[in-house]
Write an enzyme that holds these catalytic residues in place. Structure first.
Site, mmCIF file in Angstrom:
data_model
loop_
_atom_site.group_PDB
_atom_site.id
_atom_site.type_symbol
_atom_site.label_atom_id
_atom_site.label_comp_id
_atom_site.label_asym_id
_atom_site.label_seq_id
_atom_site.Cartn_x
_atom_site.Cartn_y
_atom_site.Cartn_z
ATOM 1 N N LYS A 188 0.850 -1.099 -0.217
ATOM 2 C CA LYS A 188 0.004 -0.126 0.071
ATOM 3 C C LYS A 188 0.663 1.209 -0.049
ATOM 4 O O LYS A 188 1.681 1.258 0.976
ATOM 5 C CB LYS A 188 -1.032 0.213 1.407
ATOM 6 N N GLY A 239 7.484 5.246 7.404
ATOM 7 C CA GLY A 239 6.568 6.478 7.770
ATOM 8 C C GLY A 239 6.810 7.170 9.147
ATOM 9 O O GLY A 239 7.849 7.137 9.467
ATOM 10 N N SER A 240 5.868 7.720 9.713
ATOM 11 C CA SER A 240 6.087 8.546 10.841
ATOM 12 C C SER A 240 6.207 7.596 12.146
ATOM 13 O O SER A 240 5.721 6.416 12.274
ATOM 14 C CB SER A 240 4.910 9.475 11.196
ATOM 15 N N THR A 243 2.645 6.840 13.530
ATOM 16 C CA THR A 243 1.972 5.597 12.914
ATOM 17 C C THR A 243 2.866 4.117 13.235
ATOM 18 O O THR A 243 2.249 3.275 13.388
ATOM 19 C CB THR A 243 1.999 5.591 11.529
ATOM 20 N N GLY A 244 4.088 4.303 13.338
ATOM 21 C CA GLY A 244 4.814 3.107 13.570
ATOM 22 C C GLY A 244 4.430 2.697 14.962
ATOM 23 O O GLY A 244 4.388 1.364 15.209
ATOM 24 N N GLU A 263 10.689 1.730 9.591
ATOM 25 C CA GLU A 263 11.677 2.908 9.071
ATOM 26 C C GLU A 263 10.830 4.202 9.322
ATOM 27 O O GLU A 263 9.945 4.628 8.659
ATOM 28 C CB GLU A 263 12.256 2.606 7.662
ATOM 29 N N CYS A 299 13.453 11.902 5.547
ATOM 30 C CA CYS A 299 13.564 11.259 7.075
ATOM 31 C C CYS A 299 15.006 11.648 7.416
ATOM 32 O O CYS A 299 15.401 11.834 8.539
ATOM 33 C CB CYS A 299 13.179 9.827 6.927
ATOM 34 N N GLU A 399 10.011 16.640 14.286
ATOM 35 C CA GLU A 399 10.502 16.570 12.985
ATOM 36 C C GLU A 399 9.227 17.438 12.293
ATOM 37 O O GLU A 399 8.098 17.091 12.324
ATOM 38 C CB GLU A 399 10.234 14.828 12.577
HETATM 39 P P1 NAD Z 1 2.560 8.387 7.772
HETATM 40 O O1 NAD Z 1 2.864 7.665 9.056
HETATM 41 O O2 NAD Z 1 1.491 9.402 7.781
HETATM 42 O O3 NAD Z 1 1.904 7.343 6.717
HETATM 43 C C1 NAD Z 1 2.893 6.531 6.211
HETATM 44 C C2 NAD Z 1 2.077 5.212 5.710
HETATM 45 O O4 NAD Z 1 1.233 4.573 6.639
HETATM 46 C C3 NAD Z 1 1.068 5.714 4.593
HETATM 47 O O5 NAD Z 1 0.742 4.728 3.644
HETATM 48 C C4 NAD Z 1 -0.327 5.863 5.387
HETATM 49 O O6 NAD Z 1 -1.539 5.617 4.573
HETATM 50 C C5 NAD Z 1 -0.081 4.768 6.250
HETATM 51 N N1 NAD Z 1 -0.878 4.598 7.588
HETATM 52 C C6 NAD Z 1 -1.311 5.894 8.075
HETATM 53 N N2 NAD Z 1 -2.095 5.353 9.107
HETATM 54 C C7 NAD Z 1 -1.830 4.145 9.531
HETATM 55 C C8 NAD Z 1 -2.483 3.190 10.424
HETATM 56 N N3 NAD Z 1 -3.258 3.486 11.559
HETATM 57 N N4 NAD Z 1 -2.078 1.948 10.125
HETATM 58 C C9 NAD Z 1 -1.372 1.394 9.056
HETATM 59 N N5 NAD Z 1 -1.083 2.371 7.809
HETATM 60 C C10 NAD Z 1 -1.297 3.674 8.092
HETATM 61 O O7 NAD Z 1 3.881 8.909 7.408
HETATM 62 P P2 NAD Z 1 4.106 9.925 6.001
HETATM 63 O O8 NAD Z 1 3.336 11.421 6.428
HETATM 64 O O9 NAD Z 1 3.662 9.162 4.603
HETATM 65 O O10 NAD Z 1 5.540 10.007 5.752
HETATM 66 C C11 NAD Z 1 6.236 10.980 6.716
HETATM 67 C C12 NAD Z 1 7.117 10.381 7.814
HETATM 68 O O11 NAD Z 1 7.699 9.044 7.315
HETATM 69 C C13 NAD Z 1 8.094 11.046 8.341
HETATM 70 O O12 NAD Z 1 8.005 10.769 9.906
HETATM 71 C C14 NAD Z 1 9.346 10.582 7.898
HETATM 72 O O13 NAD Z 1 10.510 10.583 8.528
HETATM 73 C C15 NAD Z 1 9.117 9.030 7.625
HETATM 74 N N6 NAD Z 1 9.952 8.523 6.653
HETATM 75 C C16 NAD Z 1 10.933 7.511 7.065
HETATM 76 C C17 NAD Z 1 11.890 6.921 6.278
HETATM 77 C C18 NAD Z 1 12.822 5.998 6.685
HETATM 78 O O14 NAD Z 1 13.361 5.185 5.994
HETATM 79 N N7 NAD Z 1 13.332 6.005 7.854
HETATM 80 C C19 NAD Z 1 11.678 7.294 4.878
HETATM 81 C C20 NAD Z 1 10.366 8.128 4.482
HETATM 82 C C21 NAD Z 1 9.771 8.700 5.411
#
Ligand code: NAD
Length: 507
Positions: A188, A239-240, A243-244, A263, A299, A399
């Protein structure tokens, strides 16, 4: 508008009236309910297209397709799977311009940079099969007459969820280690930036057997359905932090032990010592922010720059002058260096941070406003440079994920280190000095997963990428990641008494 003018419009050429469909079991499909989500151009605010909004039934179908395809995919062996990677790579090359333009149009990243994002994928498409070919197991010389060895098996179906900021690069590269190890996939992308992944679905569909790669689109709810699915036991998330953390909680609530690589975010420190080559460090600070790749929405961006007081003022002056050279503009314009941030909501979030920095007493040296002469509906922000920042300020510790840099002045080494390590995040860091002893002492003291000395932001495939503290769980881009997609078991054989067997067999 003449036909020639229309053909030169990237939106018409690359989005047009095409249908963006999910990929499930080798078919290109809408969601079962027919639900959709509108997507908008961050450079203009204009409506681009509808994407399918998957629900639980779609995720279930994707899971079933992936589970059905998995045994044959595993049986194909590394060489057979690598052949699919090669076919996929050829298709990516043929579609490079279309995919890069889609990311510029849908995500707002400059098209120049998105071409590079696609070119980077070659390293991964070629590197993962090579890694997998050279994988070995272990034999344990535990006791005479016994043989113990390790065997690896894929988990089965992997659930992969990605962030919005490098859409096509993530959609190409992030699934590869799970696929080359014989797993199949339910993937996804971010609902903010799904278009290039849906275009890529056609290429996945052509290069891989049906069901090996399944792509569903939608937001948090769809992600949660993947996370809590009883049969998807290996999760991979970019992701963030928020969410992690939720994923860990929801995976546990599902009642199943799940293996998850996470990540997550960073607030990465760049540490500048007074002996540094200033021009090199300024260039490193700019490069490390990924401003001309994704507006600092990265990130690994070095958004906290800790500069020794002796050179602080000169550093800030040179940074500001260098930032003046960056051209903010429409992402699919070839001249643009810095595009818009991804959405109106994110624009409000980033500009809210800029306002809070001013309110909390930091000095806004340059930028932070909306440049003139650009489409009114676009989410443009002039790269902002703050000085006099401290960890007490939100811009100093949270961040922002946008084009905002914060410079801290320091003179005491231990206080500087305490500040550098003073957050729950620890993704990357960089150390800038010509003194190797200081550089390595500081690198050792930094609580971060990836530390550069006199460099920043570059990933080297094969070296483990990830963070400490809340920034990550697990490591990517290395043997560690390959192994993380395999379950390990030990096989023990009691060999018995070979002499007795020999005399029985041979008389
Ligand atoms: P996000 O956490 O909002 O969303 C990431 C993904 O998770 C999206 O596909 C979203 O639809 C999905 N999601 C949201 N809520 C969810 C849930 N409850 N359950 C399962 N999936 C869910 O992050 P974002 O705004 O897309 O990206 C920005 C963040 O990602 C920043 O914090 C950035 O640092 C991080 N990031 C990390 C890396 C890395 O390699 N460490 C790389 C890129 C981005």
């Amino acid at each position: 508008m003449t036909a020639t003018e229309a053909a030169a419009d990237p939106i018409v050429d690359h989005v047009g009236s095409q249908d963006f469909k999910m990929l499930i079991g080798g078919s290109f499909v809408d969601s079962v309910t027919g639900a959709t989500r509108e997507v908008f151009d961050p450079s203009t605010g204009g409506r681009l297209a509808d994407i399918p909004l998957a629900g639980a039934d779609d995720v279930q179908q994707a899971y079933e397709a992936a589970a059905a395809a998995q045994p044959a995919w595993e049986a194909l062996g590394v060489k057979g799977r690598a052949d699919c990677f090669a076919a996929f790579q050829t298709l990516i090359h043929e579609n490079r311009e279309h995919l890069a333009m889609l990311d510029a149009i849908d995500c707002g990243n400059p098209v120049k940079a998105m071409r590079v994002d696609i070119d980077i994928c070659d390293t991964y498409l070629e590197g993962w099969p090579a890694f997998a070919q050279s994988m070995t197991g272990e034999v344990f010389p535990a006791s005479p007459g016994n043989l113990h060895y390790t065997a690896h098996r894929p988990y089965g179906v992997v659930g992969r969820i990605t962030a919005f900021n490098h859409p096509v690069m993530f959609a190409i590269t992030r699934p590869l280690p799970s696929l080359i190890t014989g797993n199949t996939l339910v993937m996804k992308p971010s609902d903010e930036t799904s278009l290039s992944t849906l275009a890529l679905a056609r290429l996945f569909g052509e290069a891989f057997p049906p069901g090996v790669v399944n792509i569903v689109t939608g937001g948090a709810e769809v992600g949660d359905t993947i996370v809590t699915h009883p049969n998807i036991k290996r999760l991979a998330f970019t992701g963030s932090v928020g969410t992690g953390l939720l994923i860990q909680k929801r995976a546990a609530e599902s009642g199943y032990i799940k293996h998850a690589s996470l990540e997550l975010g960073g607030k990465n420190a760049m540490i500048v010592f007074p002996d540094v080559d200033l021009d090199l460090a300024v260039e490193g600070a700019i490069y490390g922010m990924n401003l001309d790749v994704c507006q600092g929405q990265s990130c690994g961006s070095n958004s906290r720059i800790l500069v020794h007081a002796k050179i602080h003022d000169e550093f800030v002056t040179r940074m500001a002058a260098r930032l003046d050279e960056f051209r903010v503009g429409v992402a699919y314009d070839e001249a643009t260096d810095v595009g818009p941030v991804v959405s109106r909501a994110h624009f409000d979030r980033v500009t809210g941070y800029i306002e809070s920095g001013i309110a909390e007493g930091a000095t806004l040296v340059r930028g932070g406003g909306r440049p003139d002469g650009l489409p009114a509906g676009g989410h443009f922000i002039e790269p902002a440079l703050f000085a006099d920042v401290s960890l007490n300020m939100r811009i100093g510790r949270e961040e922002i994920f946008g084009p905002v840099m914060s410079v801290f002045a320091w003179d005491d080494y231990d206080t500087m280190l305490r500040d550098a390590n003073g957050l729950d995040l620890g993704l990357t860091a960089s150390v800038w000095t010509n003194d190797l002893a200081i550089a390595h002492k500081t690198a050792a003291a930094l609580d971060a997963g990836y530390v550069w000395i006199n460099d920043s932001t570059r990933h080297y495939f094969g070296t483990p990428f990830g963070g400490s503290k809340n920034s990550a769980l697990g490591r990517e881009e290395s043997q560690d990641e390959l192994l993380s997609y395999l379950e390990q078991k030990v096989v023990h054989t009691r060999l018995g008494d070979a002499r007795a067997s020999l005399s029985r067999l041979l008389g």
